[in-house]
Design a protein around this motif. Structure first.
Motif, PDB file in Angstrom:
ATOM      1  N   VAL A  27       0.834  -1.200   0.000  1.00 15.08           N
ATOM      2  CA  VAL A  27       0.000   0.000   0.000  1.00 15.08           C
ATOM      3  C   VAL A  27       0.869   1.249   0.000  1.00 15.08           C
ATOM      4  CG1 VAL A  27      -1.673   1.301   1.372  1.00 15.08           C
ATOM      5  CG2 VAL A  27      -1.948  -1.165   1.098  1.00 15.08           C
ATOM      6  N   ASP A  28       1.933   1.240   0.794  1.00 15.84           N
ATOM      7  CA  ASP A  28       2.829   2.390   0.822  1.00 15.84           C
ATOM      8  C   ASP A  28       3.506   2.611  -0.526  1.00 15.84           C
ATOM      9  OD1 ASP A  28       2.384   3.339   3.355  1.00 15.84           O
ATOM     10  OD2 ASP A  28       4.065   2.271   4.286  1.00 15.84           O
ATOM     11  N   ASP A  29       3.797   1.536  -1.244  1.00 13.62           N
ATOM     12  CA  ASP A  29       4.486   1.661  -2.529  1.00 13.62           C
ATOM     13  C   ASP A  29       3.616   2.343  -3.587  1.00 13.62           C
ATOM     14  OD1 ASP A  29       6.778   0.358  -1.608  1.00 13.62           O
ATOM     15  OD2 ASP A  29       6.025  -1.622  -2.183  1.00 13.62           O
ATOM     16  N   VAL A  30       2.346   1.964  -3.666  1.00  9.03           N
ATOM     17  CA  VAL A  30       1.512   2.425  -4.782  1.00  9.03           C
ATOM     18  C   VAL A  30       0.579   3.566  -4.413  1.00  9.03           C
ATOM     19  CG1 VAL A  30       1.597   0.125  -5.797  1.00  9.03           C
ATOM     20  CG2 VAL A  30      -0.370   0.763  -4.388  1.00  9.03           C
ATOM     21  N   GLY A  31       0.364   3.793  -3.103  1.00  9.12           N
ATOM     22  CA  GLY A  31      -0.513   4.895  -2.689  1.00  9.12           C
ATOM     23  C   GLY A  31      -1.993   4.548  -2.814  1.00  9.12           C
ATOM     24  N   GLU A  32      -2.821   5.445  -2.291  1.00  9.27           N
ATOM     25  CA  GLU A  32      -4.266   5.200  -2.257  1.00  9.27           C
ATOM     26  C   GLU A  32      -4.847   4.994  -3.650  1.00  9.27           C
ATOM     27  OE1 GLU A  32      -8.387   7.287  -0.563  1.00  9.27           O
ATOM     28  OE2 GLU A  32      -6.436   8.244  -0.253  1.00  9.27           O
ATOM     29  N   LEU A  33      -4.471   5.852  -4.602  1.00  4.48           N
ATOM     30  CA  LEU A  33      -5.038   5.752  -5.940  1.00  4.48           C
ATOM     31  C   LEU A  33      -4.662   4.428  -6.598  1.00  4.48           C
ATOM     32  CD1 LEU A  33      -6.690   7.053  -8.159  1.00  4.48           C
ATOM     33  CD2 LEU A  33      -4.609   8.204  -8.964  1.00  4.48           C
ATOM     34  N   GLY A  34      -3.419   4.001  -6.396  1.00  2.00           N
ATOM     35  CA  GLY A  34      -2.990   2.737  -6.965  1.00  2.00           C
ATOM     36  C   GLY A  34      -3.753   1.555  -6.391  1.00  2.00           C
ATOM     37  N   VAL A  35      -4.003   1.583  -5.076  1.00  2.00           N
ATOM     38  CA  VAL A  35      -4.788   0.516  -4.458  1.00  2.00           C
ATOM     39  C   VAL A  35      -6.199   0.501  -5.017  1.00  2.00           C
ATOM     40  CG1 VAL A  35      -5.791  -0.321  -2.308  1.00  2.00           C
ATOM     41  CG2 VAL A  35      -3.436   0.486  -2.332  1.00  2.00           C
ATOM     42  N   LEU A  36      -6.826   1.678  -5.097  1.00  2.00           N
ATOM     43  CA  LEU A  36      -8.205   1.746  -5.583  1.00  2.00           C
ATOM     44  C   LEU A  36      -8.305   1.243  -7.024  1.00  2.00           C
ATOM     45  CD1 LEU A  36      -9.354   5.147  -4.057  1.00  2.00           C
ATOM     46  CD2 LEU A  36     -10.023   2.851  -3.343  1.00  2.00           C
ATOM     47  N   ARG A  37      -7.337   1.608  -7.854  1.00  2.00           N
ATOM     48  CA  ARG A  37      -7.355   1.113  -9.228  1.00  2.00           C
ATOM     49  C   ARG A  37      -7.286  -0.404  -9.262  1.00  2.00           C
ATOM     50  NH1 ARG A  37      -3.043   5.504 -11.642  1.00  2.00           N
ATOM     51  NH2 ARG A  37      -4.549   7.122 -12.254  1.00  2.00           N
ATOM     52  N   SER A  38      -6.483  -0.979  -8.378  1.00  2.00           N
ATOM     53  CA  SER A  38      -6.301  -2.432  -8.362  1.00  2.00           C
ATOM     54  C   SER A  38      -7.557  -3.154  -7.892  1.00  2.00           C
ATOM     55  CB  SER A  38      -5.120  -2.809  -7.456  1.00  2.00           C
ATOM     56  OG  SER A  38      -3.912  -2.278  -7.958  1.00  2.00           O
ATOM     57  N   VAL A  39      -8.158  -2.687  -6.792  1.00  2.00           N
ATOM     58  CA  VAL A  39      -9.291  -3.422  -6.239  1.00  2.00           C
ATOM     59  C   VAL A  39     -10.583  -3.162  -7.003  1.00  2.00           C
ATOM     60  CG1 VAL A  39      -8.243  -3.520  -3.955  1.00  2.00           C
ATOM     61  CG2 VAL A  39      -9.834  -1.666  -4.478  1.00  2.00           C
ATOM     62  N   LEU A  40     -10.764  -1.956  -7.523  1.00  2.00           N
ATOM     63  CA  LEU A  40     -11.994  -1.671  -8.262  1.00  2.00           C
ATOM     64  C   LEU A  40     -12.054  -2.436  -9.578  1.00  2.00           C
ATOM     65  CD1 LEU A  40     -12.545   2.160  -7.678  1.00  2.00           C
ATOM     66  CD2 LEU A  40     -13.790   0.248  -6.667  1.00  2.00           C
ATOM     67  N   ALA A  41     -10.890  -2.879 -10.056  1.00  2.00           N
ATOM     68  CA  ALA A  41     -10.871  -3.645 -11.301  1.00  2.00           C
ATOM     69  C   ALA A  41     -11.547  -5.000 -11.152  1.00  2.00           C
ATOM     70  CB  ALA A  41      -9.432  -3.841 -11.766  1.00  2.00           C
ATOM     71  N   VAL A  42     -11.721  -5.497  -9.916  1.00  2.00           N
ATOM     72  CA  VAL A  42     -12.347  -6.805  -9.715  1.00  2.00           C
ATOM     73  C   VAL A  42     -13.722  -6.686  -9.064  1.00  2.00           C
ATOM     74  CG1 VAL A  42     -10.149  -7.996  -9.601  1.00  2.00           C
ATOM     75  CG2 VAL A  42     -11.172  -7.160  -7.496  1.00  2.00           C
ATOM     76  N   VAL A  43     -14.262  -5.467  -8.952  1.00  2.00           N
ATOM     77  CA  VAL A  43     -15.579  -5.239  -8.354  1.00  2.00           C
ATOM     78  C   VAL A  43     -16.612  -5.061  -9.450  1.00  2.00           C
ATOM     79  CG1 VAL A  43     -16.974  -3.607  -7.025  1.00  2.00           C
ATOM     80  CG2 VAL A  43     -14.715  -4.260  -6.213  1.00  2.00           C
ATOM     81  N   GLU A  44     -17.764  -5.689  -9.272  1.00  2.00           N
ATOM     82  CA  GLU A  44     -18.877  -5.503 -10.194  1.00  2.00           C
ATOM     83  C   GLU A  44     -19.900  -4.587  -9.537  1.00  2.00           C
ATOM     84  OE1 GLU A  44     -20.475  -9.226 -11.391  1.00  2.00           O
ATOM     85  OE2 GLU A  44     -18.532 -10.060 -11.936  1.00  2.00           O
ATOM     86  N   PRO A  45     -20.022  -3.345  -9.982  1.00  2.00           N
ATOM     87  CA  PRO A  45     -20.986  -2.432  -9.340  1.00  2.00           C
ATOM     88  C   PRO A  45     -22.408  -2.865  -9.625  1.00  2.00           C
ATOM     89  CG  PRO A  45     -20.036  -1.410 -11.282  1.00  2.00           C
ATOM     90  CD  PRO A  45     -19.282  -2.695 -11.070  1.00  2.00           C
ATOM     91  N   PRO A  46     -23.314  -2.704  -8.642  1.00  2.00           N
ATOM     92  CA  PRO A  46     -24.721  -3.032  -8.868  1.00  2.00           C
ATOM     93  C   PRO A  46     -25.411  -1.925  -9.633  1.00  2.00           C
ATOM     94  CG  PRO A  46     -24.448  -2.155  -6.675  1.00  2.00           C
ATOM     95  CD  PRO A  46     -23.068  -2.203  -7.294  1.00  2.00           C
TER      96      PRO A  46
END
Length: 342
Positions: A27-46
Motif C-alpha cells: 500500500v505504501d508503494d503504490v498509494g491510495e489511488l494505486g490501491v483503488l485502481r487495483s481493487v476496483l478492477a475486480v468489483v462488479e458495481p450493482p
C-alpha cells in the motif's frame, strides 16, 4: 506464515497471498489511488444511479423501504492470516452482512466497504480480498456501491461493510419481537459447523479417521461461510420473526425471548440429531457446537403451525412464559460476545 494445524491431517490445502512480506508492491508503494485502481478492477458495481467514484452512491429503490446494516472484521480477532486466505476473509465479511439484511426479510441490493490497513499490507492481498468479496456478492446477485480506504497503525487491518436491501412491496420486516405462542422454532440450515472448524484450527480437538470430508467442510465453513440467503422462503411461509445466527443459537434465542416476551422451548432430540454428524470431528463437543457456536449465518425463525419452508429444520416450539429451555430445563444461553455483556 504458520502452517495449517497438523490435526487437519492434510485434509485442507489452502495456498494464499501473505498479507505482508515478500517483493510484491505494498500500500505504501503504490498509494491510495494505486490501491483503488487495483481493487476496483475486480468489483462488479450493482445497478445504481451513481456508483463507485463519487462522494456517495445514489440509488432508487422499488419500494422506498431500504434495510441497512453494518458489521466489521478485525485482524487477529475475527480472522488470522495463518488460517484464512484473503479470499476467505472477503467471503466471510460479505456473508455476515448480507445474512443480517436477509434476516430482516429484505433482498440485498449492494454494499459499501471501508478498509483500514497498515502501510506494509501487500496490494495483491487486497486484490484477493476484493475477489473474495466480489465472489460472494455475485453469488447473492448484488454488487458494491463503493467505499473508503484508510491507513492504519502497524499490525492493524479493519474491514467494515455496510449492506443494503429492499423490502418487497407489501412485506413487513421480520422482527425479533414478533414471535408468538404456538409457533414452531425453525432454522434454515444445519448448525455447528463453524464452531467445529474453529475447534479444529485451535487444536482443541483431533478429528477421528472416520471424519472424512466433514473436517474440511467444518474448517471451510469457519473460514468462509456460504449461507443460504433464505429470507424469501421465510416470508412466503408466513414467518414474522427471524434473526441471523451469528453469536450462537442459545444466545440469539435469548434475544428473541427478551424482544417477544415468550419462552423458546428447544427439542433436545432435534438438536442432538443435528450435532451427530459433527461427532467424528469434535467428539463429545458436538452438541456444544450446535448450541453455542457462532458465525453460522443460518436463520433462526418462528413459523405458524404447519408452515415450515422446505429444507428448514423444526427445533422447538414457542410457549407462554419466559426464557430459553432445552428438554424442558433452563438452557445455558452462551455464545460469542465481544465484551462479556449479552
Amino acid at each position: 506464515m504458520r502452517s495449517v494445524p497438523a490435526c487437519l491431517n492434510g485434509a485442507v490445502t489452502n495456498v494464499w497471498t501473505p498479507r505482508v512480506g515478500g517483493d510484491a508492491p505494498t500500500v505504501d508503494d503504490v498509494g491510495e489511488l494505486g490501491v483503488l485502481r487495483s481493487v476496483l478492477a475486480v468489483v462488479e458495481p450493482p445497478a445504481a444511479d451513481v456508483g463507485p467514484g463519487d462522494d456517495a452512491a445514489v440509488l432508487t429503490t422499488s419500494t422506498g423501504r431500504t434495510v441497512v446494516t453494518t458489521d466489521s472484521m478485525v485482524l487477529g480477532l475475527d480472522w488470522r492470516d495463518d488460517w484464512s486466505s484473503p479470499q476467505d476473509v472477503g467471503v466471510k465479511v460479505i456473508a455476515q452482512n448480507l445474512a443480517d439484511v436477509v434476516a430482516m426479510g429484505a433482498r440485498p441490493t449492494g454494499v459499501v466497504v471501508a478498509l483500514a490497513a497498515e502501510g506494509a499490507t501487500r496490494v495483491d492481498w487486497l486484490v484477493d480480498l476484493t475477489r473474495g468479496m466480489a465472489d460472494e456478492l455475485r453469488r447473492a446477485g448484488v454488487g458494491s456501491f463503493g467505499g473508503d480506504l484508510s491507513g492504519a497503525p502497524d499490525g492493524t487491518v479493519v474491514i467494515a461493510v455496510t449492506a443494503l436491501g429492499d423490502l418487497p412491496a407489501g412485506r413487513e420486516p421480520l422482527l425479533r419481537a414478533n414471535a408468538r405462542v404456538g409457533e414452531s422454532i425453525i432454522v434454515s440450515d444445519l448448525l455447528g459447523r463453524s464452531h467445529a472448524g474453529l475447534l479444529v484450527l485451535l487444536g482443541e480437538v483431533a478429528p477421528s479417521e472416520r471424519a472424512g470430508t466433514a473436517t474440511q467442510e467444518c474448517v471451510g465453513w469457519h473460514r468462509a461461510p456460504r449461507p443460504r440467503y433464505a429470507g424469501d422462503e421465510a416470508a412466503a411461509a408466513g414467518v414474522r420473526c427471524a434473526m441471523d445466527v451469528s453469536d450462537g443459537l442459545m444466545l440469539d434465542a435469548a434475544r428473541i425471548v427478551r424482544a417477544s416476551s415468550v419462552r423458546l422451548a428447544f427439542d433436545g432430540d432435534a438438536l442432538r440429531a443435528m450435532a451427530r454428524p459433527l461427532e467424528p470431528v469434535v467428539g463429545d463437543r458436538a452438541l456444544e457446537c450446535v448450541l453455542s457456536g457462532g458465525e453460522e449465518h443460518a436463520l433462526l425463525a418462528t413459523s405458524p403451525e404447519g408452515r415450515v419452508p422446505a429444507g428448514w429444520h423444526v427445533v422447538g416450539r414457542v410457549e407462554d412464559g419466559q426464557g430459553v429451555t432445552l428438554d424442558g430445563e433452563p438452557a445455558q444461553t452462551e455464545g460469542w460476545t465481544h465484551f462479556g455483556a449479552r
